[in-house]
Design a protein around this motif. Structure first.
Motif, PDB file in Angstrom:
ATOM      1  N   ALA A  61     -32.582  22.614 -14.312  1.00 27.64           N
ATOM      2  CA  ALA A  61     -33.295  21.382 -14.645  1.00 27.64           C
ATOM      3  C   ALA A  61     -34.180  20.861 -13.513  1.00 27.64           C
ATOM      4  O   ALA A  61     -34.906  19.889 -13.701  1.00 27.64           O
ATOM      5  CB  ALA A  61     -32.297  20.297 -15.064  1.00 27.64           C
ATOM      6  N   HIS A  62     -34.111  21.508 -12.349  1.00 28.62           N
ATOM      7  CA  HIS A  62     -34.996  21.076 -11.256  1.00 28.62           C
ATOM      8  C   HIS A  62     -35.291  22.224 -10.304  1.00 28.62           C
ATOM      9  O   HIS A  62     -34.414  22.699  -9.576  1.00 28.62           O
ATOM     10  CB  HIS A  62     -34.374  19.915 -10.472  1.00 28.62           C
ATOM     11  CG  HIS A  62     -35.280  19.407  -9.390  1.00 28.62           C
ATOM     12  ND1 HIS A  62     -36.331  18.564  -9.647  1.00 28.62           N
ATOM     13  CD2 HIS A  62     -35.330  19.661  -8.057  1.00 28.62           C
ATOM     14  CE1 HIS A  62     -36.972  18.296  -8.518  1.00 28.62           C
ATOM     15  NE2 HIS A  62     -36.377  18.962  -7.542  1.00 28.62           N
ATOM     16  N   THR A  63     -36.538  22.656 -10.326  1.00 25.26           N
ATOM     17  CA  THR A  63     -36.975  23.646  -9.351  1.00 25.26           C
ATOM     18  C   THR A  63     -38.452  23.403  -9.091  1.00 25.26           C
ATOM     19  O   THR A  63     -39.077  22.580  -9.756  1.00 25.26           O
ATOM     20  CB  THR A  63     -36.684  25.080  -9.845  1.00 25.26           C
ATOM     21  OG1 THR A  63     -37.040  26.017  -8.825  1.00 25.26           O
ATOM     22  CG2 THR A  63     -37.466  25.404 -11.107  1.00 25.26           C
ATOM     23  N   HIS A  64     -38.981  24.062  -8.062  1.00 24.98           N
ATOM     24  CA  HIS A  64     -40.420  23.977  -7.770  1.00 24.98           C
ATOM     25  C   HIS A  64     -40.873  25.423  -7.630  1.00 24.98           C
ATOM     26  O   HIS A  64     -40.868  25.968  -6.515  1.00 24.98           O
ATOM     27  CB  HIS A  64     -40.706  23.263  -6.449  1.00 24.98           C
ATOM     28  CG  HIS A  64     -40.135  21.887  -6.278  1.00 24.98           C
ATOM     29  ND1 HIS A  64     -40.928  20.777  -6.065  1.00 24.98           N
ATOM     30  CD2 HIS A  64     -38.859  21.425  -6.259  1.00 24.98           C
ATOM     31  CE1 HIS A  64     -40.158  19.696  -5.909  1.00 24.98           C
ATOM     32  NE2 HIS A  64     -38.897  20.072  -6.027  1.00 24.98           N
ATOM     33  N   LEU A  65     -41.247  26.056  -8.723  1.00 23.08           N
ATOM     34  CA  LEU A  65     -41.567  27.490  -8.662  1.00 23.08           C
ATOM     35  C   LEU A  65     -42.761  27.773  -7.755  1.00 23.08           C
ATOM     36  O   LEU A  65     -42.837  28.826  -7.133  1.00 23.08           O
ATOM     37  CB  LEU A  65     -41.821  28.028 -10.075  1.00 23.08           C
ATOM     38  CG  LEU A  65     -40.580  28.012 -10.990  1.00 23.08           C
ATOM     39  CD1 LEU A  65     -40.985  28.302 -12.428  1.00 23.08           C
ATOM     40  CD2 LEU A  65     -39.538  29.005 -10.503  1.00 23.08           C
ATOM     41  N   ILE A 209     -37.989  12.283 -11.196  1.00 28.75           N
ATOM     42  CA  ILE A 209     -38.209  11.705  -9.855  1.00 28.75           C
ATOM     43  C   ILE A 209     -37.056  12.114  -8.945  1.00 28.75           C
ATOM     44  O   ILE A 209     -35.906  12.188  -9.385  1.00 28.75           O
ATOM     45  CB  ILE A 209     -38.341  10.158  -9.934  1.00 28.75           C
ATOM     46  CG1 ILE A 209     -38.769   9.581  -8.582  1.00 28.75           C
ATOM     47  CG2 ILE A 209     -37.041   9.497 -10.430  1.00 28.75           C
ATOM     48  CD1 ILE A 209     -39.302   8.160  -8.665  1.00 28.75           C
ATOM     49  N   HIS A 210     -37.373  12.425  -7.677  1.00 25.05           N
ATOM     50  CA  HIS A 210     -36.312  12.621  -6.674  1.00 25.05           C
ATOM     51  C   HIS A 210     -35.783  11.231  -6.317  1.00 25.05           C
ATOM     52  O   HIS A 210     -36.573  10.336  -5.996  1.00 25.05           O
ATOM     53  CB  HIS A 210     -36.869  13.274  -5.417  1.00 25.05           C
ATOM     54  CG  HIS A 210     -37.468  14.640  -5.627  1.00 25.05           C
ATOM     55  ND1 HIS A 210     -38.795  14.848  -5.882  1.00 25.05           N
ATOM     56  CD2 HIS A 210     -36.894  15.868  -5.613  1.00 25.05           C
ATOM     57  CE1 HIS A 210     -39.022  16.145  -6.006  1.00 25.05           C
ATOM     58  NE2 HIS A 210     -37.893  16.797  -5.857  1.00 25.05           N
ATOM     59  N   LEU A 211     -34.467  11.067  -6.329  1.00 22.73           N
ATOM     60  CA  LEU A 211     -33.928   9.710  -6.163  1.00 22.73           C
ATOM     61  C   LEU A 211     -32.644   9.703  -5.339  1.00 22.73           C
ATOM     62  O   LEU A 211     -31.717  10.462  -5.620  1.00 22.73           O
ATOM     63  CB  LEU A 211     -33.671   9.106  -7.554  1.00 22.73           C
ATOM     64  CG  LEU A 211     -33.227   7.648  -7.618  1.00 22.73           C
ATOM     65  CD1 LEU A 211     -34.195   6.726  -6.900  1.00 22.73           C
ATOM     66  CD2 LEU A 211     -33.056   7.210  -9.064  1.00 22.73           C
ATOM     67  N   VAL A 266     -33.276  13.143  -9.741  1.00 19.19           N
ATOM     68  CA  VAL A 266     -32.828  14.353  -9.055  1.00 19.19           C
ATOM     69  C   VAL A 266     -32.187  14.020  -7.715  1.00 19.19           C
ATOM     70  O   VAL A 266     -32.760  13.242  -6.929  1.00 19.19           O
ATOM     71  CB  VAL A 266     -34.030  15.301  -8.843  1.00 19.19           C
ATOM     72  CG1 VAL A 266     -33.579  16.595  -8.171  1.00 19.19           C
ATOM     73  CG2 VAL A 266     -34.714  15.587 -10.167  1.00 19.19           C
ATOM     74  N   HIS A 267     -31.020  14.575  -7.476  1.00 18.67           N
ATOM     75  CA  HIS A 267     -30.234  14.557  -6.221  1.00 18.67           C
ATOM     76  C   HIS A 267     -29.125  13.504  -6.224  1.00 18.67           C
ATOM     77  O   HIS A 267     -27.973  13.863  -6.348  1.00 18.67           O
ATOM     78  CB  HIS A 267     -31.117  14.415  -4.975  1.00 18.67           C
ATOM     79  CG  HIS A 267     -32.011  15.604  -4.768  1.00 18.67           C
ATOM     80  ND1 HIS A 267     -31.532  16.883  -4.768  1.00 18.67           N
ATOM     81  CD2 HIS A 267     -33.356  15.700  -4.590  1.00 18.67           C
ATOM     82  CE1 HIS A 267     -32.537  17.731  -4.594  1.00 18.67           C
ATOM     83  NE2 HIS A 267     -33.656  17.037  -4.495  1.00 18.67           N
ATOM     84  N   GLY A 268     -29.416  12.227  -6.015  1.00 20.03           N
ATOM     85  CA  GLY A 268     -28.349  11.224  -6.059  1.00 20.03           C
ATOM     86  C   GLY A 268     -27.311  11.335  -4.952  1.00 20.03           C
ATOM     87  O   GLY A 268     -26.214  10.781  -5.068  1.00 20.03           O
ATOM     88  N   THR A 317     -31.468  24.241  -9.120  1.00 22.23           N
ATOM     89  CA  THR A 317     -31.359  24.977  -7.849  1.00 22.23           C
ATOM     90  C   THR A 317     -32.264  24.373  -6.793  1.00 22.23           C
ATOM     91  O   THR A 317     -32.115  24.665  -5.618  1.00 22.23           O
ATOM     92  CB  THR A 317     -31.785  26.441  -8.001  1.00 22.23           C
ATOM     93  OG1 THR A 317     -33.150  26.486  -8.424  1.00 22.23           O
ATOM     94  CG2 THR A 317     -30.901  27.164  -9.005  1.00 22.23           C
ATOM     95  N   ASP A 318     -33.251  23.542  -7.226  1.00 20.25           N
ATOM     96  CA  ASP A 318     -34.341  23.130  -6.341  1.00 20.25           C
ATOM     97  C   ASP A 318     -35.161  24.368  -5.969  1.00 20.25           C
ATOM     98  O   ASP A 318     -34.975  25.438  -6.537  1.00 20.25           O
ATOM     99  CB  ASP A 318     -33.814  22.372  -5.119  1.00 20.25           C
ATOM    100  CG  ASP A 318     -34.782  21.258  -4.683  1.00 20.25           C
ATOM    101  OD1 ASP A 318     -35.984  21.359  -4.997  1.00 20.25           O
ATOM    102  OD2 ASP A 318     -34.336  20.303  -4.029  1.00 20.25           O
ATOM    103  N   SER A 319     -36.086  24.217  -5.032  1.00 15.48           N
ATOM    104  CA  SER A 319     -37.027  25.312  -4.773  1.00 15.48           C
ATOM    105  C   SER A 319     -36.436  26.347  -3.822  1.00 15.48           C
ATOM    106  O   SER A 319     -35.442  26.095  -3.132  1.00 15.48           O
ATOM    107  CB  SER A 319     -38.309  24.774  -4.159  1.00 15.48           C
ATOM    108  OG  SER A 319     -38.113  24.531  -2.773  1.00 15.48           O
TER     109      SER A 319
HETATM  110 ZN   LIG Z   1     -37.271  18.828  -5.717  1.00 18.76          ZN
END
Ligand SMILES: [Zn+2]
Length: 407
Positions: A61-65, A209-211, A266-268, A317-319
């Motif tokens: 649900a969150h990556t930066h390809l 949003i990264h939060l 994202v993150h928390g 996984t994030d980037s």
């Molecule tokens: Zn990110």
């Protein structure tokens, strides 16, 4: 029609089925059940998959390809701002950001994601360079066009331009685009508001949003000071008219009307229990990326609190700039280690159903149910595995995974 038999079937929407079967017709699930109950002799081709678990394709649900070319290029840091400086430096050393190197890295990242069992990605992009490759891949995706703009003289114009860029893309059945804000410390309040208004015009569009990722973010939102303020000044992005909102980043976004059920936060890592209560009240999905958090110096996310407070949790996984690979199975194995009291079934639910729901793909993905796409994983496992859920969160490698249509 094909009827598959397997040692375990994990519908996610119900408990695992031992010695189960599953009927697939023209790419969609028709029926499933336990083998003990006599199945109709309907002329289906029968395939016995043996000692495997069948489960829905996973959701990253969150990556930066588009950052895949930075794999192994940004060293781990003990402080988040130090890691961000590392990213800035690594990007400066690669002067050709639209080039072949980036696209080649995107292509191999897409292949890696599919090989690791990923069916859907929530992909953050600052350039939209990943949209085309995703439409040609086997993945479903939301490409979030992410804005980073702390000092923006024309906030509405910035967002209108981003909307035009998205509208110029041709969505497919599987790949869509939407907007994202980078973070509360890197996007001005008026840009945040304009993003939110733009997203509201499409009733189905998710937003991201990264939060509450780092202690530096919390300090900056509370007081306006600290290492993040220093970095903004250093890179020429500081806005002298900005007034710190005070309170927590979650409180700030919630009071701005940004948080609701369509937002992926994202993150928390730095969220308080009061913050988690707010996410629950808004129906916001929290995407946890614990391996990235360890690499960037953000710290370990309070995963047990996420679940204990009833937050909807998805997994990313994030980037590859902050994660060793794009394997969601490895991410949930790390969650398992950090959160031993959270059930394996809840972690698998996060990596499938919750992610599919947050990204708007729950009609076709996320569970094994009649009518949904048979985009399903077949995972090899030792004979007589008793606790299949525990096994699946113990760290599954790509060489154990096949897609059911490739069997
Ligand atoms: Zn990110």
């Amino acid at each position: 029609m094909i009827r598959y038999h397997a040692a375990w079937i994990l519908p996610i929407s119900e408990p695992p089925i031992r010695d189960g079967w599953l009927a697939v017709d023209r790419g969609r699930v028709v029926a499933l059940g336990a083998a003990g109950r006599r199945v109709l002799s309907d002329g289906a081709q029968v395939v016995d998959l043996g000692d495997v678990a069948v489960l829905p394709g996973l959701v990253n649900a969150h990556t930066h390809l588009e950052l895949s070319y930075l794999r192994d290029e940004v060293p781990p840091a003990s402080q988040f701002v130090t890691w961000v400086r590392g990213v800035i430096q690594a990007r400066r050393q690669r002067p050709d950001p639209g080039g072949r190197e980036i696209l080649d890295a995107v292509d191999s990242a897409l292949n890696e994601a599919v090989a690791c069992g990923t069916a859907i990605v929530g992909d953050i992009s600052n350039t939209l360079v990943t949209f085309g490759p995703l439409t040609r891949s086997r993945l479903a995706a939301v490409v979030f066009y992410e804005l980073i703009r702390f000092n923006a003289p024309d906030p509405a114009g910035v967002v209108a331009q981003a909307c035009r860029a998205i509208e110029a893309l041709v969505p497919t059945e599987r790949v869509r685009a939407s907007l994202a804000a980078h973070a509360p410390y890197s996007v001005s309040p008026l840009v945040l508001r304009a993003i939110r208004q733009a997203v509201d015009r499409d009733p189905f569009a998710p937003c991201s949003i990264h939060l509450s990722e780092s202690a530096e973010e919390v300090e900056f939102i509370r007081s306006g000071g600290g290492p993040w303020r220093g970095l903004l000044e250093e890179i020429g992005s500081w806005d002298p008219d900005w007034v710190p909102p005070g309170g927590s980043p979650v409180q700030f976004l919630d009071d701005s009307g940004f948080l609701d059920a369509r937002v992926l936060a994202v993150h928390g890592v730095q969220m308080t229990t009061a913050d988690l209560d707010r996410l629950v009240a808004r129906g916001t999905t929290l995407v946890t990326c614990p391996r990235s958090n360890g690499h960037t110096g953000a710290g370990a996310p309070p995963i047990e609190d996420f679940y204990n407070y009833g937050v909807k949790v998805a997994v990313g996984t994030d980037s590859l700039a902050s994660s060793p690979d794009l394997n969601v199975f490895a991410e949930i194995a790390t969650m398992r280690a950090l959160a031993p009291t959270v059930s394996a079934g809840a972690l698998l639910d996060s990596a499938t159903r919750q992610g599919a729901h947050a990204l708007g793909f729950n009609a076709d993905y996320g569970t094994i149910e009649p009518g949904k796409l048979a985009r399903l994983l077949v995972v090899n496992m030792p004979a007589n595995t008793e606790d299949v859920e525990e096994y699946l969160v113990s760290g599954i490698e790509p060489n154990q995974i096949r897609w059911i249509e490739d069997v």
